[in-house]
Enzyme design. Structure first.
Site, PDB file in Angstrom:
ATOM      1  N   THR A 121      40.675  37.538  37.596  1.00 21.50           N
ATOM      2  CA  THR A 121      41.896  37.410  38.390  1.00 21.50           C
ATOM      3  C   THR A 121      42.679  36.158  38.014  1.00 21.50           C
ATOM      4  OG1 THR A 121      42.657  36.933  40.640  1.00 21.50           O
ATOM      5  CG2 THR A 121      40.397  36.345  40.171  1.00 21.50           C
ATOM      6  N   ASP A 122      43.985  36.200  38.245  1.00 22.87           N
ATOM      7  CA  ASP A 122      44.805  35.004  37.989  1.00 22.87           C
ATOM      8  C   ASP A 122      44.459  33.869  38.961  1.00 22.87           C
ATOM      9  OD1 ASP A 122      45.942  36.034  40.327  1.00 22.87           O
ATOM     10  OD2 ASP A 122      47.973  36.189  39.523  1.00 22.87           O
ATOM     11  N   GLU A 123      43.742  34.208  40.042  1.00 22.83           N
ATOM     12  CA  GLU A 123      43.407  33.164  41.029  1.00 22.83           C
ATOM     13  C   GLU A 123      42.480  32.095  40.456  1.00 22.83           C
ATOM     14  OE1 GLU A 123      42.623  34.173  45.047  1.00 22.83           O
ATOM     15  OE2 GLU A 123      44.004  35.863  45.034  1.00 22.83           O
ATOM     16  N   TYR A 141      36.416  32.753  47.130  1.00 27.63           N
ATOM     17  CA  TYR A 141      36.594  33.949  46.287  1.00 27.63           C
ATOM     18  C   TYR A 141      36.931  33.560  44.851  1.00 27.63           C
ATOM     19  CZ  TYR A 141      39.196  37.682  43.957  1.00 27.63           C
ATOM     20  OH  TYR A 141      39.661  38.577  43.023  1.00 27.63           O
ATOM     21  N   SER A 142      37.973  32.729  44.685  1.00 19.57           N
ATOM     22  CA  SER A 142      38.380  32.423  43.306  1.00 19.57           C
ATOM     23  C   SER A 142      37.306  31.596  42.596  1.00 19.57           C
ATOM     24  CB  SER A 142      39.740  31.732  43.273  1.00 19.57           C
ATOM     25  OG  SER A 142      39.769  30.581  44.073  1.00 19.57           O
ATOM     26  N   LYS A 167      34.805  34.041  41.311  1.00 22.54           N
ATOM     27  CA  LYS A 167      35.307  34.797  40.149  1.00 22.54           C
ATOM     28  C   LYS A 167      35.324  33.891  38.906  1.00 22.54           C
ATOM     29  CE  LYS A 167      36.784  38.478  39.987  1.00 22.54           C
ATOM     30  NZ  LYS A 167      36.106  39.793  39.713  1.00 22.54           N
TER      31      LYS A 167
HETATM   32  P1  NAD Z   1      38.037  46.300  46.350  1.00 21.14           P
HETATM   33  O1  NAD Z   1      37.539  45.339  47.364  1.00 21.14           O
HETATM   34  O2  NAD Z   1      39.066  47.304  46.757  1.00 21.14           O
HETATM   35  O3  NAD Z   1      36.817  47.120  45.737  1.00 21.14           O
HETATM   36  C1  NAD Z   1      35.616  46.511  45.378  1.00 21.14           C
HETATM   37  C2  NAD Z   1      34.589  47.608  45.120  1.00 21.14           C
HETATM   38  O4  NAD Z   1      33.383  46.967  44.682  1.00 21.14           O
HETATM   39  C3  NAD Z   1      34.221  48.424  46.370  1.00 21.14           C
HETATM   40  O5  NAD Z   1      34.157  49.788  46.047  1.00 21.14           O
HETATM   41  C4  NAD Z   1      32.845  47.894  46.767  1.00 21.14           C
HETATM   42  O6  NAD Z   1      32.039  48.855  47.413  1.00 21.14           O
HETATM   43  C5  NAD Z   1      32.282  47.530  45.399  1.00 21.14           C
HETATM   44  N1  NAD Z   1      31.215  46.516  45.490  1.00 21.14           N
HETATM   45  C6  NAD Z   1      31.242  45.355  46.212  1.00 21.14           C
HETATM   46  N2  NAD Z   1      30.062  44.702  46.081  1.00 21.14           N
HETATM   47  C7  NAD Z   1      29.303  45.456  45.228  1.00 21.14           C
HETATM   48  C8  NAD Z   1      28.002  45.300  44.694  1.00 21.14           C
HETATM   49  N3  NAD Z   1      27.228  44.243  45.002  1.00 21.14           N
HETATM   50  N4  NAD Z   1      27.538  46.251  43.851  1.00 21.14           N
HETATM   51  C9  NAD Z   1      28.295  47.330  43.549  1.00 21.14           C
HETATM   52  N5  NAD Z   1      29.525  47.542  44.036  1.00 21.14           N
HETATM   53  C10 NAD Z   1      30.022  46.607  44.868  1.00 21.14           C
HETATM   54  O7  NAD Z   1      38.544  45.411  45.137  1.00 21.14           O
HETATM   55  P2  NAD Z   1      39.797  45.605  44.161  1.00 21.14           P
HETATM   56  O8  NAD Z   1      41.003  45.042  44.799  1.00 21.14           O
HETATM   57  O9  NAD Z   1      39.802  47.006  43.651  1.00 21.14           O
HETATM   58  O10 NAD Z   1      39.394  44.608  42.977  1.00 21.14           O
HETATM   59  C11 NAD Z   1      38.567  45.069  41.920  1.00 21.14           C
HETATM   60  C12 NAD Z   1      38.350  43.941  40.929  1.00 21.14           C
HETATM   61  O11 NAD Z   1      39.596  43.490  40.418  1.00 21.14           O
HETATM   62  C13 NAD Z   1      37.678  42.716  41.556  1.00 21.14           C
HETATM   63  O12 NAD Z   1      36.769  42.197  40.615  1.00 21.14           O
HETATM   64  C14 NAD Z   1      38.823  41.742  41.788  1.00 21.14           C
HETATM   65  O13 NAD Z   1      38.366  40.416  41.716  1.00 21.14           O
HETATM   66  C15 NAD Z   1      39.746  42.085  40.620  1.00 21.14           C
HETATM   67  N6  NAD Z   1      41.176  41.855  40.839  1.00 21.14           N
HETATM   68  C16 NAD Z   1      41.810  42.386  41.919  1.00 21.14           C
HETATM   69  C17 NAD Z   1      43.197  42.233  42.050  1.00 21.14           C
HETATM   70  C18 NAD Z   1      43.945  42.829  43.229  1.00 21.14           C
HETATM   71  O14 NAD Z   1      45.140  42.570  43.369  1.00 21.14           O
HETATM   72  N7  NAD Z   1      43.321  43.633  44.077  1.00 21.14           N
HETATM   73  C19 NAD Z   1      43.914  41.547  41.071  1.00 21.14           C
HETATM   74  C20 NAD Z   1      43.218  40.993  39.983  1.00 21.14           C
HETATM   75  C21 NAD Z   1      41.850  41.181  39.865  1.00 21.14           C
HETATM   76  O1  DAU Z   2      46.150  37.503  42.382  1.00 22.20           O
HETATM   77  C1  DAU Z   2      45.131  38.433  42.329  1.00 22.20           C
HETATM   78  C2  DAU Z   2      44.438  38.510  43.669  1.00 22.20           C
HETATM   79  O2  DAU Z   2      45.332  39.166  44.568  1.00 22.20           O
HETATM   80  C3  DAU Z   2      43.108  39.247  43.605  1.00 22.20           C
HETATM   81  O3  DAU Z   2      42.224  38.513  42.806  1.00 22.20           O
HETATM   82  C4  DAU Z   2      42.521  39.430  45.007  1.00 22.20           C
HETATM   83  O4  DAU Z   2      41.344  40.219  44.937  1.00 22.20           O
HETATM   84  C5  DAU Z   2      43.537  40.149  45.867  1.00 22.20           C
HETATM   85  O5  DAU Z   2      43.056  40.288  47.183  1.00 22.20           O
HETATM   86  C6  DAU Z   2      44.862  39.385  45.869  1.00 22.20           C
HETATM   87  O6  DAU Z   2      44.731  38.112  46.568  1.00 22.20           O
HETATM   88  P1  DAU Z   2      45.856  37.569  47.574  1.00 22.20           P
HETATM   89  O7  DAU Z   2      45.230  36.618  48.483  1.00 22.20           O
HETATM   90  O8  DAU Z   2      47.068  37.158  46.827  1.00 22.20           O
HETATM   91  O9  DAU Z   2      46.216  38.985  48.306  1.00 22.20           O
HETATM   92  P2  DAU Z   2      46.465  39.344  49.840  1.00 22.20           P
HETATM   93  O10 DAU Z   2      46.980  40.748  49.865  1.00 22.20           O
HETATM   94  O11 DAU Z   2      45.308  39.010  50.708  1.00 22.20           O
HETATM   95  O12 DAU Z   2      47.664  38.362  50.239  1.00 22.20           O
HETATM   96  C7  DAU Z   2      48.899  38.373  49.534  1.00 22.20           C
HETATM   97  C8  DAU Z   2      49.774  37.279  50.142  1.00 22.20           C
HETATM   98  O13 DAU Z   2      50.136  37.687  51.477  1.00 22.20           O
HETATM   99  C9  DAU Z   2      49.092  35.937  50.299  1.00 22.20           C
HETATM  100  O14 DAU Z   2      50.024  34.900  50.072  1.00 22.20           O
HETATM  101  C10 DAU Z   2      48.631  35.916  51.754  1.00 22.20           C
HETATM  102  C11 DAU Z   2      49.704  36.733  52.448  1.00 22.20           C
HETATM  103  N1  DAU Z   2      49.263  37.509  53.635  1.00 22.20           N
HETATM  104  C12 DAU Z   2      48.194  38.326  53.517  1.00 22.20           C
HETATM  105  C13 DAU Z   2      47.745  39.064  54.604  1.00 22.20           C
HETATM  106  C14 DAU Z   2      46.547  39.958  54.483  1.00 22.20           C
HETATM  107  C15 DAU Z   2      49.986  37.419  54.822  1.00 22.20           C
HETATM  108  O15 DAU Z   2      50.985  36.690  54.912  1.00 22.20           O
HETATM  109  N2  DAU Z   2      49.563  38.152  55.887  1.00 22.20           N
HETATM  110  C16 DAU Z   2      48.455  38.969  55.834  1.00 22.20           C
HETATM  111  O16 DAU Z   2      48.110  39.578  56.886  1.00 22.20           O
END
Ligand code: NAD
Ligand code: DAU
Length: 343
Positions: A125-127, A153-154, A157
């Site tokens: 992740t970019d985080e 979290y970050s 990662k």
């Molecule tokens: P998500 O939370 O929607 O899904 C995570 C999945 O992983 C779930 O299906 C969960 O059951 C499974 N999981 C959790 N713990 C596990 C374990 N111990 N063993 C096996 N499976 C397990 O997450 P997402 O948003 O789809 O993110 C997926 C990946 O992409 C993550 O690694 C996250 O860090 C990365 N990522 C997410 C974003 C974003 O915007 N969502 C952006 C950049 C990178």
């Molecule tokens: O940048 C990549 C990341 O993006 C991934 O690595 C993470 O897994 C993913 O969850 C996401 O992280 P963020 O913290 O950026 O996403 P989130 O949707 O939780 O929040 C987006 C922005 O919105 C952040 O600035 C917090 C704000 N927010 C979020 C929630 C849930 C609010 O203002 N209100 C809310 O209720």
């Protein structure tokens, strides 16, 4: 090819399983998922019967179970999406983030060493780069930006990324890492900003915006992320890191207002609440490397992607209503119930 995809019952992993099983009928996708609160078999229902898809309910940190899958299935590649992914949850309960994101990754890497692999890909992740100031729009994260994490979290990662790099250098394991910006699209769990806003607005519930709402995220349609990962695992160079992002920066307020407007509701639903601890100000990816080396460019502009996403939530109410009527209510109450509103 046999490709292990971990975390395939989640948001991005689920979209990736759909994409890969459709695009490569001769490859087999072996999905490993523990089915945590974020894992959902409904996300995989449309592909469960495909001949090139197999599901294993397994924890990636369970060494014995993971080794057994490697032994039986002889995977050629691993794409590791499995993670605890929500920053807010990591602030309340960091431990599980270390267990899955760090220990889980180490088990997968050990399995790859033991059984051999053509490519291990870590979905990062970019985080891991921390954040950028709001008043320096000229700054972007490149692959050379130092790691500088803010949340548990970050940090978890980033730790996983360091392990992947160590296995790559020390054992010569053929690994790649991608660091993507915020994704949005179908099957996004309602705890995250965009689906939370959509589901709250559709239920005429207040929309909680942390702090001023001026924080900036760089939004990418999930399918574009899947296309980028597919390119990296096939054409990317082992040992390399690739940033993924579409130059689509928006403040949280812009995103929230866009969704409210598209659904024809009132901005009065917006409620400013106390800020996330350690809240990162701005993320912004420089995707030049993946563009120049692999020819990747995002295909879905934000105005199109957000319309498609909202339409998906309207057409698939059962998917998210089943989530928000369950355990999610306890989570919501804990996270937002006593949160201070600010003006
Ligand atoms: P998500 O939370 O929607 O899904 C995570 C999945 O992983 C779930 O299906 C969960 O059951 C499974 N999981 C959790 N713990 C596990 C374990 N111990 N063993 C096996 N499976 C397990 O997450 P997402 O948003 O789809 O993110 C997926 C990946 O992409 C993550 O690694 C996250 O860090 C990365 N990522 C997410 C974003 C974003 O915007 N969502 C952006 C950049 C990178
Ligand atoms: O940048 C990549 C990341 O993006 C991934 O690595 C993470 O897994 C993913 O969850 C996401 O992280 P963020 O913290 O950026 O996403 P989130 O949707 O939780 O929040 C987006 C922005 O919105 C952040 O600035 C917090 C704000 N927010 C979020 C929630 C849930 C609010 O203002 N209100 C809310 O209720």
């Amino acid at each position: 090819m046999n490709i292990i995809v971990t975390g395939g019952a989640g948001f991005i992993g689920g979209n990736f399983c759909h994409y890969m099983t459709e695009k490569y009928p001769d490859d087999v996708v072996l999905c490993i998922d523990k089915l945590t609160y974020a894992g959902n078999m409904e996300t995989l229902a449309p592909i469960m019967d495909r001949k090139n898809f197999k599901f294993f309910k397994t924890d990636i940190a369970d060494r014995e179970a993971v080794y057994k899958i490697f032994e039986d299935e002889k995977p050629d590649m691993v794409v590791n999406f499995a993670a605890e992914s929500h920053v807010d949850r990591s602030i309340n309960e960091p431990e599980i983030f270390l267990q899955t994101n760090v220990i889980g990754t180490s088990v997968l890497l050990d399995a790859c060493r033991k059984y051999g692999i053509k490519r291990y890909h870590q979905v990062s992740t970019d985080e891991v780069y921390g954040d950028l100031p709001l008043d320096r729009p000229d700054l972007f994260f490149t692959e050379e930006t130092p790691i500088h994490t803010s949340s548990p979290y970050s940090a978890s990662k980033a730790s996983a990324d360091l392990l992947v790099q160590a296995y790559s250098r020390t054992y010569g394991l053929p690994c790649t890492i991608s660091r993507c910006s915020n994704n949005y699209g179908p099957y996004h769990f309602p705890e995250k900003l965009i689906p939370l806003v959509i589901s709250n607005v559709l239920n005429d519930k207040p929309v909680p915006v942390y702090g001023t709402g001026e924080n900036v995220r760089d939004w990418l349609y999930v399918k574009d992320h899947c296309i980028a990962i597919d390119l990296i695992i096939r054409k990317g160079t082992a040992g390399e890191i690739y940033n993924i992002g579409g130059h689509n920066e928006k403040t949280n307020m812009e995103v929230v207002k866009t969704v409210i407007k598209a659904l024809g509701k009132s901005e009065d639903l917006i409620t400013h609440v106390s800020d996330r601890l350690g809240h990162d100000r701005r993320y912004a990816i420089d995707p030049s490397k993946i563009h120049n080396e692999l020819g990747w460019l995002p295909e879905t502009p934000f105005n199109e992607g957000i319309k498609k996403t909202i339409q998906w939530y309207l057409d698939n109410r059962e998917w998210w209503e089943n989530i928000i009527k369950g355990d999610y209510q306890n989570y919501y109450e804990k996270m937002y119930g006593n949160r201070k509103t600010i003006s």
